[in-house]
Design a protein around this motif. Structure first.
Motif, mmCIF file in Angstrom:
data_model
loop_
_atom_site.group_PDB
_atom_site.id
_atom_site.type_symbol
_atom_site.label_atom_id
_atom_site.label_comp_id
_atom_site.label_asym_id
_atom_site.label_seq_id
_atom_site.Cartn_x
_atom_site.Cartn_y
_atom_site.Cartn_z
ATOM 1 N N GLU A 213 17.491 13.331 50.155
ATOM 2 C CA GLU A 213 16.722 12.405 49.336
ATOM 3 C C GLU A 213 17.260 10.982 49.382
ATOM 4 O OE1 GLU A 213 15.514 13.431 45.341
ATOM 5 O OE2 GLU A 213 16.063 15.515 45.748
ATOM 6 N N TYR A 214 18.584 10.835 49.371
ATOM 7 C CA TYR A 214 19.226 9.527 49.327
ATOM 8 C C TYR A 214 20.305 9.438 50.395
ATOM 9 C CZ TYR A 214 17.034 9.079 44.770
ATOM 10 O OH TYR A 214 16.123 9.018 43.764
ATOM 11 N N GLN A 215 20.478 8.251 50.918
ATOM 12 C CA GLN A 215 21.517 8.028 51.915
ATOM 13 C C GLN A 215 22.195 6.691 51.621
ATOM 14 O OE1 GLN A 215 23.910 9.158 54.140
ATOM 15 N NE2 GLN A 215 22.200 10.427 54.759
ATOM 16 N N PHE A 216 23.508 6.671 51.660
ATOM 17 C CA PHE A 216 24.267 5.434 51.495
ATOM 18 C C PHE A 216 24.573 4.845 52.867
ATOM 19 C CE2 PHE A 216 26.693 5.927 47.186
ATOM 20 C CZ PHE A 216 25.495 5.857 46.510
ATOM 21 N N ASP A 217 24.370 3.551 53.004
ATOM 22 C CA ASP A 217 24.808 2.786 54.157
ATOM 23 C C ASP A 217 25.753 1.710 53.638
ATOM 24 O OD1 ASP A 217 23.156 4.226 55.931
ATOM 25 O OD2 ASP A 217 21.477 2.903 55.512
ATOM 26 N N PHE A 218 26.639 1.213 54.506
ATOM 27 C CA PHE A 218 27.670 0.282 54.070
ATOM 28 C C PHE A 218 27.704 -0.951 54.955
ATOM 29 C CE2 PHE A 218 28.716 4.516 52.748
ATOM 30 C CZ PHE A 218 29.134 4.363 51.444
ATOM 31 N N MET B 61 13.048 9.633 52.496
ATOM 32 C CA MET B 61 14.433 9.418 52.112
ATOM 33 C C MET B 61 14.602 7.953 51.706
ATOM 34 S SD MET B 61 18.002 9.551 54.319
ATOM 35 C CE MET B 61 17.260 10.574 55.516
ATOM 36 N N LYS B 62 15.339 7.728 50.642
ATOM 37 C CA LYS B 62 15.669 6.384 50.188
ATOM 38 C C LYS B 62 17.077 6.039 50.650
ATOM 39 C CE LYS B 62 12.660 6.675 46.268
ATOM 40 N NZ LYS B 62 12.477 6.587 44.848
ATOM 41 N N ARG B 63 17.244 4.808 51.125
ATOM 42 C CA ARG B 63 18.555 4.361 51.596
ATOM 43 C C ARG B 63 19.077 3.293 50.648
ATOM 44 N NH1 ARG B 63 18.977 6.753 56.738
ATOM 45 N NH2 ARG B 63 21.072 5.924 56.999
ATOM 46 N N VAL B 64 20.390 3.353 50.382
ATOM 47 C CA VAL B 64 21.063 2.395 49.506
ATOM 48 C C VAL B 64 22.109 1.670 50.346
ATOM 49 C CG1 VAL B 64 22.502 2.133 47.450
ATOM 50 C CG2 VAL B 64 20.726 3.908 47.516
ATOM 51 N N LEU B 65 22.052 0.348 50.368
ATOM 52 C CA LEU B 65 23.024 -0.433 51.116
ATOM 53 C C LEU B 65 24.112 -0.915 50.165
ATOM 54 C CD1 LEU B 65 23.826 -1.710 53.837
ATOM 55 C CD2 LEU B 65 22.522 -3.735 53.143
ATOM 56 N N GLY C 292 37.538 1.591 58.366
ATOM 57 C CA GLY C 292 37.996 2.082 57.073
ATOM 58 C C GLY C 292 38.360 3.558 57.107
ATOM 59 N N TYR C 293 39.067 3.987 56.104
ATOM 60 C CA TYR C 293 39.531 5.363 55.961
ATOM 61 C C TYR C 293 38.358 6.355 55.935
ATOM 62 C CZ TYR C 293 41.852 9.403 53.843
ATOM 63 O OH TYR C 293 42.321 10.668 53.579
ATOM 64 N N TYR C 294 37.267 6.006 55.254
ATOM 65 C CA TYR C 294 36.142 6.924 55.067
ATOM 66 C C TYR C 294 35.058 6.813 56.142
ATOM 67 C CZ TYR C 294 37.922 7.629 50.306
ATOM 68 O OH TYR C 294 38.693 7.938 49.211
ATOM 69 N N ASP C 295 35.222 5.974 57.135
ATOM 70 C CA ASP C 295 34.162 5.716 58.119
ATOM 71 C C ASP C 295 33.648 6.987 58.795
ATOM 72 O OD1 ASP C 295 34.468 3.079 57.459
ATOM 73 O OD2 ASP C 295 35.122 2.425 59.454
ATOM 74 N N LYS C 296 34.523 7.844 59.271
ATOM 75 C CA LYS C 296 34.096 9.055 59.974
ATOM 76 C C LYS C 296 33.306 9.983 59.058
ATOM 77 C CE LYS C 296 37.710 9.107 63.453
ATOM 78 N NZ LYS C 296 38.889 9.800 63.979
ATOM 79 N N GLU C 297 33.749 10.112 57.818
ATOM 80 C CA GLU C 297 33.038 10.973 56.870
ATOM 81 C C GLU C 297 31.641 10.429 56.579
ATOM 82 O OE1 GLU C 297 33.457 12.874 52.386
ATOM 83 O OE2 GLU C 297 35.124 11.702 53.195
ATOM 84 N N GLY D 11 25.654 11.214 57.767
ATOM 85 C CA GLY D 11 24.381 10.572 58.124
ATOM 86 C C GLY D 11 24.275 9.122 57.713
ATOM 87 N N GLY D 12 25.327 8.582 57.094
ATOM 88 C CA GLY D 12 25.316 7.183 56.698
ATOM 89 C C GLY D 12 25.605 6.268 57.878
ATOM 90 N N LYS D 13 25.323 5.000 57.690
ATOM 91 C CA LYS D 13 25.583 4.006 58.727
ATOM 92 C C LYS D 13 26.531 2.946 58.183
ATOM 93 C CE LYS D 13 21.148 4.736 60.850
ATOM 94 N NZ LYS D 13 19.835 4.188 61.152
ATOM 95 N N ILE D 14 27.307 2.376 59.071
ATOM 96 C CA ILE D 14 28.220 1.291 58.712
ATOM 97 C C ILE D 14 27.810 0.074 59.536
ATOM 98 C CG2 ILE D 14 30.613 0.499 58.689
ATOM 99 C CD1 ILE D 14 31.354 3.526 58.477
ATOM 100 N N TYR D 15 27.538 -1.022 58.838
ATOM 101 C CA TYR D 15 27.142 -2.261 59.491
ATOM 102 C C TYR D 15 28.255 -3.288 59.316
ATOM 103 C CZ TYR D 15 22.523 -0.117 59.205
ATOM 104 O OH TYR D 15 21.458 0.743 59.303
#
Length: 67
Positions: free
Chosen positions: A31-36, A1-5, A44-49, A54-58
């Motif tokens: 295949e891809y995962q977004f992290d923020f 899996m590729k991660r995008v920050l 933020g409004y979208y944090d729970k989603e 499977g994304g992470k918030i830093y």
């Protein structure tokens, strides 16, 4: 899996945030995962989603508080 920050103030309902979420919802999270990396110092409004998909918030300390 590729991660995008993604670097953004926080994941509220603004234009850039909504565009990122539209992309995130349509991509294959196997295949891809977004992290923020967020710097506004609040949830933020979208944090729970993001976390449910499977994304992470830093969160980092806002620049104004450092200076």
């Amino acid at each position: 899996m590729k991660r995008v920050l993604c670097l953004i103030a926080n994941m509220d309902t603004g234009g850039a945030e909504t565009l990122l979420m539209k992309l995130y919802r349509t991509m294959n999270v196997e295949e891809y995962q977004f992290d923020f990396l967020t710097y506004a110092g609040k949830n933020g409004y979208y944090d729970k989603e993001i976390i449910n998909r499977g994304g992470k918030i830093y969160p980092i300390t806002p620049v104004k508080k450092i200076l």
